[in-house]
Motif scaffolding. Structure first.
Motif, PDB file in Angstrom:
ATOM      1  N   ALA A   1     -63.703  16.194 -40.189  1.00 46.48           N
ATOM      2  CA  ALA A   1     -63.969  15.176 -41.205  1.00 46.48           C
ATOM      3  C   ALA A   1     -65.325  15.371 -41.862  1.00 46.48           C
ATOM      4  O   ALA A   1     -65.500  15.085 -43.051  1.00 46.48           O
ATOM      5  CB  ALA A   1     -63.895  13.780 -40.581  1.00 46.48           C
ATOM      6  N   SER A   2     -66.286  15.866 -41.099  1.00 44.26           N
ATOM      7  CA  SER A   2     -67.649  16.051 -41.627  1.00 44.26           C
ATOM      8  C   SER A   2     -68.274  17.303 -41.013  1.00 44.26           C
ATOM      9  O   SER A   2     -69.004  17.218 -40.026  1.00 44.26           O
ATOM     10  CB  SER A   2     -68.505  14.811 -41.310  1.00 44.26           C
ATOM     11  OG  SER A   2     -69.816  14.980 -41.810  1.00 44.26           O
ATOM     12  N   PRO A   3     -67.985  18.470 -41.585  1.00 41.18           N
ATOM     13  CA  PRO A   3     -68.444  19.740 -41.011  1.00 41.18           C
ATOM     14  C   PRO A   3     -69.957  19.864 -40.873  1.00 41.18           C
ATOM     15  O   PRO A   3     -70.443  20.624 -40.026  1.00 41.18           O
ATOM     16  CB  PRO A   3     -67.899  20.782 -42.003  1.00 41.18           C
ATOM     17  CG  PRO A   3     -66.756  20.101 -42.675  1.00 41.18           C
ATOM     18  CD  PRO A   3     -67.147  18.666 -42.775  1.00 41.18           C
ATOM     19  N   ASN A   4     -70.704  19.140 -41.687  1.00 41.35           N
ATOM     20  CA  ASN A   4     -72.164  19.252 -41.637  1.00 41.35           C
ATOM     21  C   ASN A   4     -72.816  18.288 -40.656  1.00 41.35           C
ATOM     22  O   ASN A   4     -74.040  18.276 -40.517  1.00 41.35           O
ATOM     23  CB  ASN A   4     -72.753  19.025 -43.038  1.00 41.35           C
ATOM     24  CG  ASN A   4     -72.377  20.140 -44.001  1.00 41.35           C
ATOM     25  OD1 ASN A   4     -72.272  21.300 -43.599  1.00 41.35           O
ATOM     26  ND2 ASN A   4     -72.156  19.796 -45.256  1.00 41.35           N
ATOM     27  N   THR A   5     -72.010  17.480 -39.984  1.00 40.67           N
ATOM     28  CA  THR A   5     -72.547  16.571 -38.976  1.00 40.67           C
ATOM     29  C   THR A   5     -72.804  17.336 -37.678  1.00 40.67           C
ATOM     30  O   THR A   5     -71.931  18.062 -37.198  1.00 40.67           O
ATOM     31  CB  THR A   5     -71.573  15.412 -38.690  1.00 40.67           C
ATOM     32  OG1 THR A   5     -71.479  14.583 -39.853  1.00 40.67           O
ATOM     33  CG2 THR A   5     -72.056  14.557 -37.518  1.00 40.67           C
ATOM     34  N   SER A   6     -74.000  17.175 -37.136  1.00 40.05           N
ATOM     35  CA  SER A   6     -74.325  17.769 -35.837  1.00 40.05           C
ATOM     36  C   SER A   6     -74.016  16.743 -34.761  1.00 40.05           C
ATOM     37  O   SER A   6     -74.557  15.637 -34.787  1.00 40.05           O
ATOM     38  CB  SER A   6     -75.806  18.156 -35.780  1.00 40.05           C
ATOM     39  OG  SER A   6     -76.109  19.158 -36.729  1.00 40.05           O
ATOM     40  N   VAL A   7     -73.129  17.086 -33.846  1.00 46.28           N
ATOM     41  CA  VAL A   7     -72.727  16.148 -32.790  1.00 46.28           C
ATOM     42  C   VAL A   7     -73.524  16.433 -31.525  1.00 46.28           C
ATOM     43  O   VAL A   7     -73.506  17.540 -30.995  1.00 46.28           O
ATOM     44  CB  VAL A   7     -71.225  16.250 -32.501  1.00 46.28           C
ATOM     45  CG1 VAL A   7     -70.845  15.279 -31.371  1.00 46.28           C
ATOM     46  CG2 VAL A   7     -70.415  15.933 -33.750  1.00 46.28           C
ATOM     47  N   LEU A   8     -74.220  15.399 -31.066  1.00 44.36           N
ATOM     48  CA  LEU A   8     -75.025  15.492 -29.859  1.00 44.36           C
ATOM     49  C   LEU A   8     -74.350  14.660 -28.775  1.00 44.36           C
ATOM     50  O   LEU A   8     -74.230  13.451 -28.900  1.00 44.36           O
ATOM     51  CB  LEU A   8     -76.439  14.975 -30.133  1.00 44.36           C
ATOM     52  CG  LEU A   8     -77.457  15.030 -28.998  1.00 44.36           C
ATOM     53  CD1 LEU A   8     -77.683  16.467 -28.542  1.00 44.36           C
ATOM     54  CD2 LEU A   8     -78.777  14.415 -29.439  1.00 44.36           C
ATOM     55  N   ILE A   9     -73.866  15.322 -27.741  1.00 42.92           N
ATOM     56  CA  ILE A   9     -73.202  14.620 -26.643  1.00 42.92           C
ATOM     57  C   ILE A   9     -74.263  13.944 -25.779  1.00 42.92           C
ATOM     58  O   ILE A   9     -75.234  14.578 -25.355  1.00 42.92           O
ATOM     59  CB  ILE A   9     -72.377  15.599 -25.780  1.00 42.92           C
ATOM     60  CG1 ILE A   9     -71.347  16.344 -26.637  1.00 42.92           C
ATOM     61  CG2 ILE A   9     -71.700  14.858 -24.635  1.00 42.92           C
ATOM     62  CD1 ILE A   9     -70.331  15.455 -27.317  1.00 42.92           C
ATOM     63  N   LEU A  10     -74.073  12.656 -25.509  1.00 49.88           N
ATOM     64  CA  LEU A  10     -74.996  11.888 -24.674  1.00 49.88           C
ATOM     65  C   LEU A  10     -74.160  11.231 -23.583  1.00 49.88           C
ATOM     66  O   LEU A  10     -73.366  10.324 -23.856  1.00 49.88           O
ATOM     67  CB  LEU A  10     -75.718  10.839 -25.523  1.00 49.88           C
ATOM     68  CG  LEU A  10     -76.890  10.099 -24.877  1.00 49.88           C
ATOM     69  CD1 LEU A  10     -77.976  11.074 -24.419  1.00 49.88           C
ATOM     70  CD2 LEU A  10     -77.481   9.079 -25.840  1.00 49.88           C
ATOM     71  N   THR A  11     -74.297  11.694 -22.350  1.00 47.57           N
ATOM     72  CA  THR A  11     -73.361  11.316 -21.300  1.00 47.57           C
ATOM     73  C   THR A  11     -74.029  11.248 -19.930  1.00 47.57           C
ATOM     74  O   THR A  11     -75.141  11.750 -19.738  1.00 47.57           O
ATOM     75  CB  THR A  11     -72.209  12.343 -21.250  1.00 47.57           C
ATOM     76  OG1 THR A  11     -71.302  12.008 -20.200  1.00 47.57           O
ATOM     77  CG2 THR A  11     -72.747  13.741 -20.997  1.00 47.57           C
ATOM     78  N   MET A  12     -73.326  10.644 -18.968  1.00 52.13           N
ATOM     79  CA  MET A  12     -73.774  10.649 -17.580  1.00 52.13           C
ATOM     80  C   MET A  12     -73.196  11.836 -16.815  1.00 52.13           C
ATOM     81  O   MET A  12     -73.566  12.083 -15.670  1.00 52.13           O
ATOM     82  CB  MET A  12     -73.352   9.344 -16.882  1.00 52.13           C
ATOM     83  CG  MET A  12     -74.151   8.117 -17.308  1.00 52.13           C
ATOM     84  SD  MET A  12     -75.932   8.261 -16.996  1.00 52.13           S
ATOM     85  CE  MET A  12     -75.960   8.386 -15.202  1.00 52.13           C
TER      86      MET A  12
END
Length: 216
Positions: free
Chosen positions: A74-85
């Protein structure tokens, strides 16, 4: 001054609100949207195309791999940062291979969070990772032999049905066994893969090449 557009998607409201408040302490960051499930993440990507999206791993809806793929489609230029336990090497490998720009544990401090957001937004090819020493060592070591021999043929059948989003009752009907038997198979699978949940087992099974990619 143009600010950095950020979205936060996490199904734990208190944590999500806290992260948003921390991000908004930096005048260079604007939180444009928030959500609590996979569908929200994809909808936010389509509507806002944020520079960075902070995303949890286990949320209602599709699994993390499918959600991540949907966000990036949907948004190729979005950088996804996983924030998890989840301090888990299989998660890191799987999600980074799907396009995550970073993988951070929720134990990081405010400064590290802000630095990570700004780092991945800069379009660097480097992946931002903040995990335990043991997980980092596993990431940089030679992968161990796949545990395929430890998983029985019937357990592989169960895994593949789980990957198709089948419930225990549906698996039992498909394999002509009781739900108790299905639960025992799942317990054995979790033990052999070192998994803590269905989604964890699927990620580790896919990372080991035991099952084909598919809906979770």
């Amino acid at each position: 001054m143009k600010t950095l557009d950020v979205a936060v998607v996490d199904d734990h409201s208190l944590f999500r609100k806290g992260v948003i408040q921390l991000l908004q302490l930096d005048p260079a960051i604007t939180v444009v949207a928030e959500g609590e499930c996979s569908a929200d993440a994809i909808a936010i990507a389509e509507e806002y195309a944020p520079s960075v999206m902070l995303m949890d791993v286990e949320m209602p809806g599709n699994g993390p791999e499918k959600c991540l793929s949907g966000v990036l489609a949907a948004s190729p230029n979005t950088s996804v940062l996983i924030l998890t336990m989840h301090d888990d090497v299989a998660y890191v490998r799987s999600l980074v291979s799907c396009g995550a720009a970073g993988y951070m544990l929720k134990t990081i401090d405010h400064g590290e969070l802000i630095a990570a957001v700004k780092s991945v937004s800069a379009g660097s090819s480097a992946v931002r990772v903040s995990v335990s020493r043991s997980t980092l060592a596993a990431l940089t070591s030679t992968p161990e032999e796949k545990p395929a021999q430890a998983i029985s043929a019937r357990e592989l059948e169960v895994l593949q049905l789980v990957a198709g989003a089948a419930s225990n009752a549906e698996i039992a009907a498909k394999l002509y066994v009781s739900q108790g038997t299905v639960k025992r198979h799942l317990t054995n699978i979790y033990t052999k893969l070192g998994a803590s949940s269905r989604i964890d087992a699927l990620i580790k099974a896919r990372a080991a090449g035991l099952i084909e990619p598919g809906p979770q």
